[in-house]
Design an enzyme around this catalytic site. Structure first.
Site, short mmCIF file in Angstrom:
data_model
loop_
_atom_site.label_atom_id
_atom_site.label_comp_id
_atom_site.label_asym_id
_atom_site.label_seq_id
_atom_site.Cartn_x
_atom_site.Cartn_y
_atom_site.Cartn_z
N ASP A 196 78.17 29.72 8.96
CA ASP A 196 79.39 30.36 8.45
C ASP A 196 79.39 31.83 8.87
O ASP A 196 78.33 32.43 9.09
CB ASP A 196 79.49 30.23 6.93
N GLU A 241 75.88 30.96 3.71
CA GLU A 241 74.94 32.07 3.54
C GLU A 241 75.67 33.35 3.18
O GLU A 241 75.19 34.16 2.37
CB GLU A 241 74.12 32.27 4.82
N GLU A 242 76.84 33.56 3.78
CA GLU A 242 77.56 34.81 3.58
C GLU A 242 78.08 34.96 2.15
O GLU A 242 78.48 36.05 1.74
CB GLU A 242 78.73 34.92 4.57
#
Length: 436
Positions: free
Chosen positions: A95, A160-161
């Site tokens: 992502d 993850e972001e």
């Protein structure tokens, strides 16, 4: 023998260096903006990135598995069987953050344009190039006819972001190994440590009243029969708390440090404040548009970093003690102490604190030094998915290519650094997993 094997594999990478560049380019050209930040189906194509990678990994001898972490947002895990004592995970997230204003870019954010030795596009450095380097390294090992002793796994995860919920889910499902290498951009340095991160919410309650009777709260009044009950302005209580919090932050950062991280990185960021009247079921004030009300609710959201050498339990206990002692300085707060909500939004990053003498760390240092400039060994000032594997007891290290523009405009990865990173990762896979 291992040196000869490594040279054979690195020669294979150099001979076919366009492969890792092309894969990075294909990934950049498949927009995979995290939908928690930008809702646009044309750009939220994480599943398409995984669909691109899955057949490549299967072609290279991996057994693959996908499952949705969130609807339409799958993790991809690829495994090659081997000895668990020498098992290794290569991890990266697919992502990316939103582009922002595309007019501020000098290139197409999803064009994968190559010029002046750089490959441009959102996710080029953060971190599709790192994912490509991991896959290309494992591909070269197989193409060179090398059979590894240890199990090798590749995790390409989502989200993850927005907190690492893809990696968290992989860990909860038992997708573990003896060690993990996360190929976030490190500019060729080796990072075996990063601090932990807490998101916490402090809620301070006061008492509502009409603003016309504010004098009844802040100036001494006789407690006579018929006196109106005074208000208590929660926003003003919060202002005093914020000042005390600043001093607490200074005390902690001055007294505690870690040898691999800048002094003072263990900060507390006051990120969001809400003040108003009433407390809704969502944990926020109900009325925030009427200044004629003395507010009874102040909500403060904090981003709190702690050191790799600390534990979450220690950190939380210390902060809770600070809040308690702050409340003891005020008669109202002694009777109505602030409350603390940990893991706000489900977000929490455990610390990573791998020894600098760890074999995987030393392998990366040794192999990087053979190819180019000797790397620094230092800590990561931000957080990444390595934390979630470390929280499950795994030894982790962060190592990846160089570039710039991540979370900004004109993001790029340096192509020579990408190829070099692929060679170093391949060499460390061989040293860690071993060769039959």
């Amino acid at each position: 023998m291992s040196d000869a094997v490594i040279k054979t594999v690195q020669d294979e990478i150099e001979k076919d260096r366009d492969w890792v560049i092309d894969l990075t380019q294909k990934m950049v050209r498949t927009p995979s903006v995290n939908p928690k930040f930008h809702v646009d189906a044309a750009q939220n194509r994480e599943a398409d990135v995984q669909a691109l990678l899955d057949p490549i990994l299967r072609e290279e001898g991996f057994k693959t598995e996908q499952w949705d972490v969130f609807p339409g947002r799958p993790n991809l895990v690829a495994d090659k069987a081997g000895d668990e004592e020498r098992s290794l995970i290569l991890c990266g997230h697919i992502d990316v953050v939103p582009v922002g204003d595309p007019r501020r870019w000098n290139v197409d954010p999803f064009g994968g344009e190559i010029k002046d030795g750089r490959l441009y596009g959102r996710g080029a450095i953060d971190m599709k190039s790192g994912v490509a380097a991991c896959i290309a390294a494992s591909r070269a090992i197989r193409r060179a006819g090398i059979d590894l002793v240890g199990r090798l796994s590749i995790h390409t995860v989502v989200d993850e972001e927005a907190g690492g919920f893809g990696a968290m889910d992989a860990v909860k499902r038992g997708k573990l190994a003896k060690a993990v290498l996360v190929a976030e951009p490190t500019w060729g340095d080796v990072l075996p440590a990063e601090g932990g991160l807490e998101w916490a919410r402090v809620t301070i309650r006061g008492r509502n009243a009409h603003s016309a009777w504010r004098y009844n709260e802040i100036y001494p009044q006789r407690h006579e029969p018929g006196r109106l009950e005074p208000g208590m302005n929660a926003i003003e209580l919060a202002a005093r708390f914020i000042q005390a919090l600043r001093n607490y932050e200074l005390d902690r950062t001055r007294a505690r440090s870690h040898p691999l991280l800048p002094v003072g990185m263990n900060t507390i960021n006051i990120g969001v404040i809400h003040g108003g009247a009433g407390l809704g079921t969502n944990g926020l004030p109900i009325t925030m548009t009427n200044p004629a009300i003395i507010p009874d609710t102040a909500v403060i959201d904090l981003d709190m970093k702690f050191l790799p050498s600390e534990t979450s339990a220690e950190y939380r206990k210390d902060f809770e003690a600070f809040v308690h002692h702050f409340a003891q300085t005020d008669a109202w707060l002694r009777a109505h102490p602030p409350t603390i909500e940990w893991e706000l939004g489900g977000l929490y990053f455990p610390p990573l604190n791998t020894s600098v003498e760890h074999p995987l760390v030393q392998s990366l240092v040794r192999q990087k030094s053979k190819i180019g400039k000797a790397p620094d060994i230092k800590g990561f000032v931000a957080v990444c998915d390595a934390a979630h594997y470390a929280g499950a007891g795994m030894d982790g290290v962060i190592y990846g290519p160089a570039g710039d523009g991540f979370h900004g405009e004109d993001e790029y990865v340096d192509i020579e650094s990408l190829v070099e990173t692929t060679k170093v990762i391949a060499a460390s896979i061989i040293e860690w997993c071993g060769v039959r």
